[in-house]
Enzyme design. Structure first.
Site, short mmCIF file in Angstrom:
data_model
loop_
_atom_site.label_atom_id
_atom_site.label_comp_id
_atom_site.label_asym_id
_atom_site.label_seq_id
_atom_site.Cartn_x
_atom_site.Cartn_y
_atom_site.Cartn_z
N HIS A 239 -24.72 80.71 48.40
CA HIS A 239 -25.05 82.04 48.70
C HIS A 239 -25.15 82.06 50.21
CE1 HIS A 239 -26.56 86.29 47.15
NE2 HIS A 239 -26.18 86.36 48.43
N HIS B 83 -24.21 84.39 53.80
CA HIS B 83 -23.27 85.48 54.33
C HIS B 83 -23.01 84.83 56.00
CE1 HIS B 83 -23.22 88.69 51.15
NE2 HIS B 83 -24.34 87.86 51.11
N HIS C 132 -22.51 89.77 43.59
CA HIS C 132 -23.82 90.30 43.83
C HIS C 132 -24.18 91.36 42.75
CE1 HIS C 132 -23.42 88.49 47.82
NE2 HIS C 132 -24.73 88.78 48.24
N GLU D 121 -29.71 92.47 42.32
CA GLU D 121 -30.52 92.26 43.31
C GLU D 121 -31.31 93.40 43.44
OE1 GLU D 121 -28.32 92.34 47.02
OE2 GLU D 121 -30.20 91.50 48.03
N ASP E 239 -28.61 83.35 51.84
CA ASP E 239 -28.27 84.68 52.10
C ASP E 239 -27.82 84.88 53.57
OD1 ASP E 239 -27.55 87.10 50.97
OD2 ASP E 239 -29.37 88.10 50.30
N ASP E 240 -29.02 85.37 53.93
CA ASP E 240 -28.70 85.71 55.65
C ASP E 240 -30.00 85.19 56.44
OD1 ASP E 240 -26.60 87.86 55.30
OD2 ASP E 240 -28.19 88.60 53.71
#
Ligand code: ADE
Ligand code: ZN
Length: 336
Positions: free
Chosen positions: A16, A18, A196, A199, A277-278
């Site tokens: 996961h 990005h 997603h 969340e 994630d980020d």
């Protein structure tokens, strides 16, 4: 955060991530200068100071602004290479990477520029570091399904480079069911599917992602716990959840990391993986996510090893590579 030697050397897969969320401020400023594009930050410190979010939408607004300095194929390649260089040192053996084509095509870029740039970076990662990868194209859920449908059409010439479709961006008010047709069409075209869900949105969105979009994995999904019968159903079906603790904390899904539901998800028998994630925005890459759960929830090394095993089992790997990576993990655990 100091990462333990056990976590540092533990073979693992990132599921996961990005790619636009790996844009470190130093590289962002360099590319912005190179392309003569203005940014709201004059320095890396200024950027980092602005990374204070009270929810997902506040983050997304800065995130889309930052990625708008990416213009050329080389920009996307540099971004991807920088990420892979970094996680080669975190013992990431395989990475499944999201990108947001609509965030780029909506500002006039060609799909090909984006996709070929990332692809070139992934090829570099395999050659230089032996990291295998899959590319996952996400539809932006705040846009209309017709826009996603047009994006799927644009992706067809790149069918060989893109393994799966996903669904991201602003969750509340944009349920998975809004994208029923485009996911059906993508699955018919042979794409794998993830989304997603749960969340910020309710457990019902997790149900829709699984039942209507027929996804193979849920990204985040922590709010599934609000629905005990859905939780036990998905535990029984071993649907993998790609959980991202530092993201959940930074976006205030949880107030403190001590309140993170990872242990409850494990206790409920869900198949959980840990991911980042980020990472350029949330203060840590995959190893810091593993470490944060050890530090704050007391998750022991054996459980982290089983989470790493889940990451290989949940990945979109062919049988040979999966067996190779599971053997690397076993060998690491047996020689300690
Ligand atoms: N896009 C990038 N990061 C995201 C997240 N955490 N949730 C939804 N969309 C995203
Ligand atoms: Zn995400």
């Amino acid at each position: 955060m100091t990462v333990s030697p056990f976590i540092e050397h533990l073979p693992k897969a990132e599921l996961h991530l990005h790619i636009e969320g790996t844009f470190e401020p130093e590289l962002m400023l360099r590319i912005a200068r190179r392309n003569n594009v203005p940014l709201p930050f004059a320095s890396a410190d200024e950027a980092k100071a602005a990374y204070n979010f009270s929810n997902l939408d506040e983050f997304l607004s800065i995130y889309y602004q930052c990625m708008s300095v990416l213009i050329t194929q080389d920009d996307f390649c540099d971004l991807t290479c920088a990420y892979l260089d970094r996680v080669a040192a975190q013992t990431v053996r395989h990475a499944e990477i999201f990108f947001d084509p609509q965030a780029h095509t909506s500002r006039g870029m060609d799909f090909a520029t984006v996709c070929n740039g990332i692809r070139a970076g992934l090829d570099y990662g395999r050659e230089r570091h032996g990291i295998t990868s899959r590319l996952i194209m996400c539809f932006l859920r705040h846009l209309e399904e017709d826009d996603a449908m047009a994006t799927l059409e644009q992706a067809m010439p790149f069918r060989e480079s893109i393994y799966a479709v996903g669904l991201d961006s602003s969750e509340t008010g944009n349920p998975p069911g809004k994208f029923t047709r485009v996911f059906a069409q993508a699955r018919d075209a042979g794409f794998a599917a993830v989304a997603h869900a749960g969340e910020e949105g309710p457990a019902e969105y997790v149900r829709e992602a699984v039942d209507i979009l027929r996804v193979q994995r849920i990204d985040h999904g922590c709010r599934v716990l609000d629905d005990p019968s859905l939780t036990s159903e998905l535990a029984g079906r071993a649907i993998p959840f790609t959980v991202c603790p530092l993201s959940n904390h930074k976006l205030r899904v949880v107030d403190t990391l001590e309140q993170h539901p990872l242990r409850d998800m494990l206790d409920a028998g869900l198949t959980v993986t840990l991911n980042s994630d980020d990472p350029a925005f949330f203060g840590g890459y995959i190893n810091e996510n593993y470490q944060s759960m050890q530090d704050r929830l007391g998750i022991d090394d054996a459980t982290l090893a089983s989470i790493a095993r889940n990451s290989f089992n949940a990945a979109f790997l062919d049988d040979t590579r999966r067996a190779e990576l599971l053997a690397q993990l076993d060998s690491y655990l047996n020689t300690r």
